[in-house]
Write a protein that holds these residues in place. Sequence first.
Motif, short mmCIF file in Angstrom:
data_model
loop_
_atom_site.label_atom_id
_atom_site.label_comp_id
_atom_site.label_asym_id
_atom_site.label_seq_id
_atom_site.Cartn_x
_atom_site.Cartn_y
_atom_site.Cartn_z
N ALA A 1 0.82 -1.21 0.00
CA ALA A 1 0.00 0.00 0.00
C ALA A 1 0.85 1.26 0.00
O ALA A 1 0.37 2.34 -0.35
CB ALA A 1 -0.91 0.00 1.22
N ARG A 2 2.14 1.14 0.39
CA ARG A 2 2.97 2.34 0.45
C ARG A 2 3.91 2.46 -0.76
O ARG A 2 4.72 3.38 -0.83
CB ARG A 2 3.76 2.36 1.75
CG ARG A 2 2.89 2.86 2.90
CD ARG A 2 3.74 3.15 4.12
NE ARG A 2 3.12 2.48 5.26
CZ ARG A 2 3.78 1.74 6.12
NH1 ARG A 2 5.07 1.57 6.00
NH2 ARG A 2 3.15 1.18 7.10
N LEU A 3 3.84 1.49 -1.68
CA LEU A 3 4.71 1.56 -2.85
C LEU A 3 4.18 2.62 -3.82
O LEU A 3 2.98 2.75 -4.02
CB LEU A 3 4.75 0.21 -3.57
CG LEU A 3 5.44 -0.94 -2.83
CD1 LEU A 3 5.36 -2.21 -3.65
CD2 LEU A 3 6.90 -0.60 -2.57
N ALA A 4 5.10 3.38 -4.43
CA ALA A 4 4.69 4.39 -5.40
C ALA A 4 4.22 3.68 -6.68
O ALA A 4 4.77 2.65 -7.06
CB ALA A 4 5.87 5.29 -5.71
N LEU A 5 3.22 4.25 -7.30
CA LEU A 5 2.68 3.64 -8.53
C LEU A 5 3.42 4.18 -9.75
O LEU A 5 2.83 4.73 -10.67
CB LEU A 5 1.18 3.93 -8.64
CG LEU A 5 0.29 3.16 -7.69
CD1 LEU A 5 -1.15 3.64 -7.80
CD2 LEU A 5 0.36 1.67 -7.97
N ASN A 6 4.74 4.10 -9.74
CA ASN A 6 5.51 4.64 -10.87
C ASN A 6 6.39 3.55 -11.47
O ASN A 6 7.57 3.74 -11.72
CB ASN A 6 6.36 5.84 -10.41
CG ASN A 6 7.30 5.43 -9.29
OD1 ASN A 6 7.24 4.28 -8.83
ND2 ASN A 6 8.14 6.33 -8.86
N GLY A 7 5.76 2.38 -11.67
CA GLY A 7 6.51 1.24 -12.20
C GLY A 7 7.00 1.49 -13.61
O GLY A 7 6.62 2.46 -14.28
N ASP A 8 7.88 0.59 -14.07
CA ASP A 8 8.44 0.67 -15.41
C ASP A 8 7.42 0.07 -16.38
O ASP A 8 7.37 -1.13 -16.59
CB ASP A 8 9.76 -0.12 -15.42
CG ASP A 8 10.45 -0.06 -16.76
OD1 ASP A 8 9.78 0.33 -17.74
OD2 ASP A 8 11.63 -0.40 -16.82
N LEU A 9 6.59 0.95 -16.97
CA LEU A 9 5.47 0.46 -17.77
C LEU A 9 5.94 -0.26 -19.03
O LEU A 9 5.29 -1.20 -19.50
CB LEU A 9 4.54 1.63 -18.13
CG LEU A 9 3.81 2.26 -16.93
CD1 LEU A 9 2.88 3.36 -17.39
CD2 LEU A 9 3.02 1.20 -16.16
N LYS A 10 7.08 0.19 -19.60
CA LYS A 10 7.58 -0.48 -20.81
C LYS A 10 7.97 -1.92 -20.48
O LYS A 10 7.69 -2.85 -21.24
CB LYS A 10 8.79 0.28 -21.36
CG LYS A 10 8.36 1.50 -22.18
CD LYS A 10 9.54 2.06 -22.96
CE LYS A 10 9.08 3.29 -23.71
NZ LYS A 10 10.12 4.28 -23.85
N ARG A 11 8.63 -2.08 -19.33
CA ARG A 11 9.05 -3.43 -18.93
C ARG A 11 7.82 -4.30 -18.65
O ARG A 11 7.76 -5.46 -19.01
CB ARG A 11 9.93 -3.33 -17.68
CG ARG A 11 10.53 -4.65 -17.30
CD ARG A 11 11.66 -4.50 -16.29
NE ARG A 11 11.86 -5.81 -15.68
CZ ARG A 11 11.49 -6.12 -14.46
NH1 ARG A 11 10.95 -5.21 -13.67
NH2 ARG A 11 11.69 -7.32 -13.99
#
Length: 287
Positions: free
Chosen positions: A268-278
Amino acid sequence: MSAVLTPKDFATATPSWWCPGCGDYGVLAALKSALAELGKNPKDVAFVSGIGCSGKITGYLHSYAFHGVHGRALPVATAVKLANKDLTVIAAGGDGDGYAIGAGHFIHAVRRNPDMTYIVMDNQTYGLTKGQSSPTSQTGYVTGTSPHGHPEAPINGLGVALAAGATFLARGLSAHPKQLTELLKQAIQHKGFSVVEVESPCVTYNKINTYAWFKENVFYLDDTHDASDKNAAFKVLMAEGKMPLGVFYRHDRATLEELLTHDAPPVARLALNGDLKRFAKIQNSYR
Ligand SMILES: Cc1ncc(C[n+]2csc(CCOP(=O)(O)OP(=O)(O)O)c2C)c(N)n1
Ligand code: SF4
Ligand SMILES: [Mg+2]
């Protein structure tokens, strides 16, 4: 919201879809009272339900809520707890939801012992789908799909849970609000997986297990029952005859959260800025 919370603080504005007289109203009322009396705040509670008349309960309790998939409330609730350990997690569903399609999840949730409360709203029928037999239906129950009478014997859900390693087992009756509120308070306070089976009559389809039937066929465990004694709990759960109510068993052992000792940050505390291309590349590799 007032400083001292009342059951009304846990009410939603959603109109009820339950039939007048349904036992599920009593479960909802007792749960609201239990949460208010324990000083819980709606923002600290996550409520997960399965599908059924019973599953609609999440819509009527002001809290975080997830009305999920039939039989799958427990894996969702377990994930909620692991991601947000500070939340008071409560799951609820019917006898079909928990003891038929969700039976596998039920046994393994009991075994894993996450710190949450599971309420099985037992009306001995599939209410939502118009009154078919369920795993707790009495032998002989006549329904549209069992016109000659349901041939099977009912499952002993709490007995199964005890064998699977349960740490808190109780049974209440929706028509007894004071006693049910007390049982739910104890279940929520227990550190570990608490199962509360609540007998909750379906007034529309189940003409066997009616309020009058329960009045004649239940009794409360008295002080002679030792809830720390597993054999005593088995004995009382397996006994033929009238249906016992109260706390059958209470035991302390490590919870799932305590056993998962890695120090990863809560999801719940992880930022939602994952590597979308990956992420897209991984997804494409499965096409
Ligand atoms: C995967 C799946 N299978 C079947 C159904 C149909 N279905 C919906 S509710 C239900 C049974 C409801 O009985 P119970 O869980 O006892 O809840 P109640 O309505 O009695 O509260 C069934 C079979 C469904 N929604 N999803
Ligand atoms: S069908 Fe039965 S379980 Fe469903 S709301 Fe009506 S009385 Fe309750
Ligand atoms: Mg049911």
